[in-house]
Scaffold this motif. Structure first.
Motif, PDB file in Angstrom:
ATOM      1  N   GLY A  75       0.790  -1.219   0.000  1.00 39.26           N
ATOM      2  CA  GLY A  75       0.000   0.000   0.000  1.00 39.26           C
ATOM      3  C   GLY A  75       0.822   1.267   0.000  1.00 39.26           C
ATOM      4  N   SER A  76       2.140   1.143   0.211  1.00 42.21           N
ATOM      5  CA  SER A  76       3.011   2.320   0.233  1.00 42.21           C
ATOM      6  C   SER A  76       4.250   2.039  -0.596  1.00 42.21           C
ATOM      7  CB  SER A  76       3.426   2.664   1.670  1.00 42.21           C
ATOM      8  OG  SER A  76       4.300   1.669   2.190  1.00 42.21           O
ATOM      9  N   THR A  77       4.893   3.120  -1.058  1.00 41.45           N
ATOM     10  CA  THR A  77       6.123   2.932  -1.829  1.00 41.45           C
ATOM     11  C   THR A  77       7.232   2.364  -0.955  1.00 41.45           C
ATOM     12  OG1 THR A  77       6.756   5.237  -1.425  1.00 41.45           O
ATOM     13  CG2 THR A  77       5.546   4.769  -3.452  1.00 41.45           C
ATOM     14  N   GLU A  78       7.259   2.719   0.312  1.00 36.89           N
ATOM     15  CA  GLU A  78       8.297   2.203   1.203  1.00 36.89           C
ATOM     16  C   GLU A  78       8.207   0.686   1.325  1.00 36.89           C
ATOM     17  OE1 GLU A  78       6.246   4.703   1.888  1.00 36.89           O
ATOM     18  OE2 GLU A  78       7.613   6.418   1.900  1.00 36.89           O
ATOM     19  N   GLU A  79       6.983   0.209   1.524  1.00 30.92           N
ATOM     20  CA  GLU A  79       6.800  -1.240   1.624  1.00 30.92           C
ATOM     21  C   GLU A  79       7.099  -1.913   0.287  1.00 30.92           C
ATOM     22  OE1 GLU A  79       3.369  -4.534   2.901  1.00 30.92           O
ATOM     23  OE2 GLU A  79       2.853  -2.401   2.739  1.00 30.92           O
ATOM     24  N   GLY A  80       6.686  -1.271  -0.798  1.00 31.07           N
ATOM     25  CA  GLY A  80       6.958  -1.830  -2.116  1.00 31.07           C
ATOM     26  C   GLY A  80       8.445  -1.933  -2.391  1.00 31.07           C
ATOM     27  N   ARG A  81       9.195  -0.902  -2.053  1.00 32.19           N
ATOM     28  CA  ARG A  81      10.641  -0.929  -2.264  1.00 32.19           C
ATOM     29  C   ARG A  81      11.307  -2.009  -1.412  1.00 32.19           C
ATOM     30  NH1 ARG A  81      13.072   3.221  -5.015  1.00 32.19           N
ATOM     31  NH2 ARG A  81      11.783   5.016  -5.599  1.00 32.19           N
ATOM     32  N   ALA A  82      10.789  -2.215  -0.207  1.00 33.09           N
ATOM     33  CA  ALA A  82      11.339  -3.269   0.653  1.00 33.09           C
ATOM     34  C   ALA A  82      11.081  -4.643   0.041  1.00 33.09           C
ATOM     35  CB  ALA A  82      10.734  -3.172   2.055  1.00 33.09           C
ATOM     36  N   GLN A  83       9.883  -4.850  -0.499  1.00 32.56           N
ATOM     37  CA  GLN A  83       9.592  -6.110  -1.169  1.00 32.56           C
ATOM     38  C   GLN A  83      10.529  -6.327  -2.357  1.00 32.56           C
ATOM     39  OE1 GLN A  83       5.455  -6.086  -2.260  1.00 32.56           O
ATOM     40  NE2 GLN A  83       4.731  -6.221  -0.144  1.00 32.56           N
ATOM     41  N   PHE A  84      10.752  -5.265  -3.111  1.00 32.52           N
ATOM     42  CA  PHE A  84      11.609  -5.369  -4.295  1.00 32.52           C
ATOM     43  C   PHE A  84      13.046  -5.699  -3.907  1.00 32.52           C
ATOM     44  CE2 PHE A  84      14.203  -3.256  -7.653  1.00 32.52           C
ATOM     45  CZ  PHE A  84      13.860  -4.121  -8.696  1.00 32.52           C
ATOM     46  N   ALA A 105      -2.286   0.500  -5.115  1.00 34.61           N
ATOM     47  CA  ALA A 105      -1.456   1.718  -5.211  1.00 34.61           C
ATOM     48  C   ALA A 105      -0.652   1.723  -6.507  1.00 34.61           C
ATOM     49  CB  ALA A 105      -0.529   1.829  -3.994  1.00 34.61           C
ATOM     50  N   TRP A 106      -1.275   1.363  -7.605  1.00 34.18           N
ATOM     51  CA  TRP A 106      -0.517   1.124  -8.838  1.00 34.18           C
ATOM     52  C   TRP A 106       0.176   2.376  -9.370  1.00 34.18           C
ATOM     53  CZ3 TRP A 106      -1.655   3.562 -13.442  1.00 34.18           C
ATOM     54  CH2 TRP A 106      -2.931   4.110 -13.604  1.00 34.18           C
ATOM     55  N   GLU A 107      -0.442   3.529  -9.236  1.00 31.38           N
ATOM     56  CA  GLU A 107       0.204   4.745  -9.738  1.00 31.38           C
ATOM     57  C   GLU A 107       1.481   5.051  -8.960  1.00 31.38           C
ATOM     58  OE1 GLU A 107      -3.149   7.614 -11.546  1.00 31.38           O
ATOM     59  OE2 GLU A 107      -3.502   7.061  -9.451  1.00 31.38           O
ATOM     60  N   ALA A 111       5.500   4.493 -10.461  1.00 28.74           N
ATOM     61  CA  ALA A 111       6.369   5.668 -10.533  1.00 28.74           C
ATOM     62  C   ALA A 111       7.822   5.305 -10.249  1.00 28.74           C
ATOM     63  CB  ALA A 111       5.875   6.743  -9.563  1.00 28.74           C
ATOM     64  N   TRP A 112       8.064   4.483  -9.215  1.00 29.51           N
ATOM     65  CA  TRP A 112       9.458   4.117  -8.926  1.00 29.51           C
ATOM     66  C   TRP A 112       9.884   2.858  -9.675  1.00 29.51           C
ATOM     67  CZ3 TRP A 112      10.618  -0.553  -6.616  1.00 29.51           C
ATOM     68  CH2 TRP A 112       9.583  -1.212  -5.927  1.00 29.51           C
ATOM     69  N   VAL A 141      -5.114   1.130 -16.527  1.00 27.78           N
ATOM     70  CA  VAL A 141      -3.670   0.880 -16.439  1.00 27.78           C
ATOM     71  C   VAL A 141      -3.137   0.424 -17.796  1.00 27.78           C
ATOM     72  CG1 VAL A 141      -1.863  -0.364 -15.219  1.00 27.78           C
ATOM     73  CG2 VAL A 141      -3.971   0.225 -14.024  1.00 27.78           C
ATOM     74  N   MET A 142      -3.879  -0.439 -18.460  1.00 23.35           N
ATOM     75  CA  MET A 142      -3.448  -0.933 -19.768  1.00 23.35           C
ATOM     76  C   MET A 142      -3.277   0.215 -20.760  1.00 23.35           C
ATOM     77  SD  MET A 142      -5.966  -4.275 -19.865  1.00 23.35           S
ATOM     78  CE  MET A 142      -5.576  -4.825 -21.532  1.00 23.35           C
ATOM     79  N   ARG A 143      -4.192   1.162 -20.719  1.00 26.61           N
ATOM     80  CA  ARG A 143      -4.152   2.280 -21.666  1.00 26.61           C
ATOM     81  C   ARG A 143      -3.109   3.329 -21.288  1.00 26.61           C
ATOM     82  NH1 ARG A 143      -8.455   2.130 -25.154  1.00 26.61           N
ATOM     83  NH2 ARG A 143     -10.273   0.872 -24.515  1.00 26.61           N
ATOM     84  N   SER A 144      -2.516   3.219 -20.113  1.00 26.81           N
ATOM     85  CA  SER A 144      -1.570   4.239 -19.652  1.00 26.81           C
ATOM     86  C   SER A 144      -0.257   4.221 -20.425  1.00 26.81           C
ATOM     87  CB  SER A 144      -1.275   4.039 -18.157  1.00 26.81           C
ATOM     88  OG  SER A 144      -0.463   2.878 -17.960  1.00 26.81           O
ATOM     89  N   GLY A 145       0.043   3.114 -21.095  1.00 30.04           N
ATOM     90  CA  GLY A 145       1.304   2.986 -21.811  1.00 30.04           C
ATOM     91  C   GLY A 145       2.490   2.680 -20.915  1.00 30.04           C
ATOM     92  N   ARG A 146       2.238   2.345 -19.649  1.00 32.85           N
ATOM     93  CA  ARG A 146       3.327   2.177 -18.681  1.00 32.85           C
ATOM     94  C   ARG A 146       3.666   0.711 -18.410  1.00 32.85           C
ATOM     95  NH1 ARG A 146       1.662   6.126 -13.801  1.00 32.85           N
ATOM     96  NH2 ARG A 146       3.840   5.792 -13.200  1.00 32.85           N
ATOM     97  N   ILE A 147       2.879  -0.212 -18.937  1.00 36.22           N
ATOM     98  CA  ILE A 147       3.124  -1.630 -18.687  1.00 36.22           C
ATOM     99  C   ILE A 147       3.209  -2.392 -20.001  1.00 36.22           C
ATOM    100  CG2 ILE A 147       1.975  -1.538 -16.436  1.00 36.22           C
ATOM    101  CD1 ILE A 147      -0.414  -2.987 -17.727  1.00 36.22           C
TER     102      ILE A 147
END
Length: 258
Positions: A75-84, A105-107, A111-112, A141-147
């Protein structure tokens, strides 16, 4: 085993992979089970693996052969970065396909993750969701061009992606990885009397379900989950032609509904 390109991306992968959700939730004492399943699947040509920590150990010495698809579910970028950071340790310092799981929290996560893709620690980005109620957001999300890819459920009793998601993926050139090809938690297994399968030219009901999904050319790959070595081998054998004709797909649909 046939290989298909993951959408417009340069990555090609065998069409049958190995899912590990729940089936590889094993104690370290059972690492040998995971090792044997990976060996059996790879021996038959599987290379796409949907991740777990124990899978990382099972890939020891075979990481360069594998296409690792894993997920950020935070749910947060901090947690996401830790998972990564943990994933980089599991999978040799890079991830082939990093997916924002269930669009959480896909946006913020993309971003990172886009920076990690630029740095080469991620090859491709994707998004997943299991529920048709979220497919409207998935389309955004599909139409965003980011994936470059999506992961969604698809089997003879879960066909909602045929209406909008598969056509849009084809239009945008996105790869499609199929989760739950054997039904949720394998709910379509064990299936009909084996004699019903003779007309399909396959050995097992699981193979029939996998070929049913792969016979749609918009599907890139399927990731059936198993902790059984022989089932992994049998599933991998479904990744070769001939694919089902429309009449054969209708037979599978009829048997699945019975």
């Amino acid at each position: 085993m046939e290989r298909r390109r993951l959408g417009k991306a340069s990555l090609e992968l065998p069409v049958v992979g190995l899912g590990t959700w729940r089936t590889f939730d094993l104690p370290e004492a059972q690492q040998g089970t995971a090792d044997a399943v990976v060996e059996a699947a790879f021996d038959e040509g599987a290379r796409l693996v949907d991740s777990s920590r124990i899978l990382g150990r099972a890939l020891d010495g075979r990481r360069d052969e594998a296409v690792v698809a894993t997920k950020i579910w935070a749910g947060s970028t901090e947690e996401g970065r830790a998972q990564f950071a943990a994933q980089l340790g599991f999978y040799g310092g890079y991830v082939d396909l990093e997916q924002v799981h269930n669009l959480v929290a896909w946006e913020d996560q993309l971003a990172w993750l886009e920076s990690e893709r630029e740095a080469g620690r991620v090859r491709l980005l994707g998004a997943t969701h299991y529920s048709p109620t979220a497919f409207g957001e998935l389309e955004r999300v599909m139409r965003s061009g980011r994936i470059e890819a999506i992961q969604v459920p698809f089997n003879p009793v879960e066909r909602e992606i045929e209406r909008r998601i598969l056509p849009l993926a084809q239009e945008l050139g996105l790869g499609v990885i199929v989760m739950r090809p054997l039904g949720g938690s394998g709910s379509l297994i064990p299936g009909p009397d084996p004699r019903e399968l003779e007309q399909l030219g396959i050995e097992t009901w699981a193979q029939a379900l996998l070929k049913w999904a792969l016979s749609d050319p918009r599907v890139t790959a399927v990731i059936p989950a198993t902790s059984d070595r022989e089932h992994a081998r049998e599933n991998a054998l479904a990744g070769s032609q001939p694919w089902f004709e429309p009449s054969q797909r209708r037979v599978v649909e009829r048997l699945a509904a019975a």
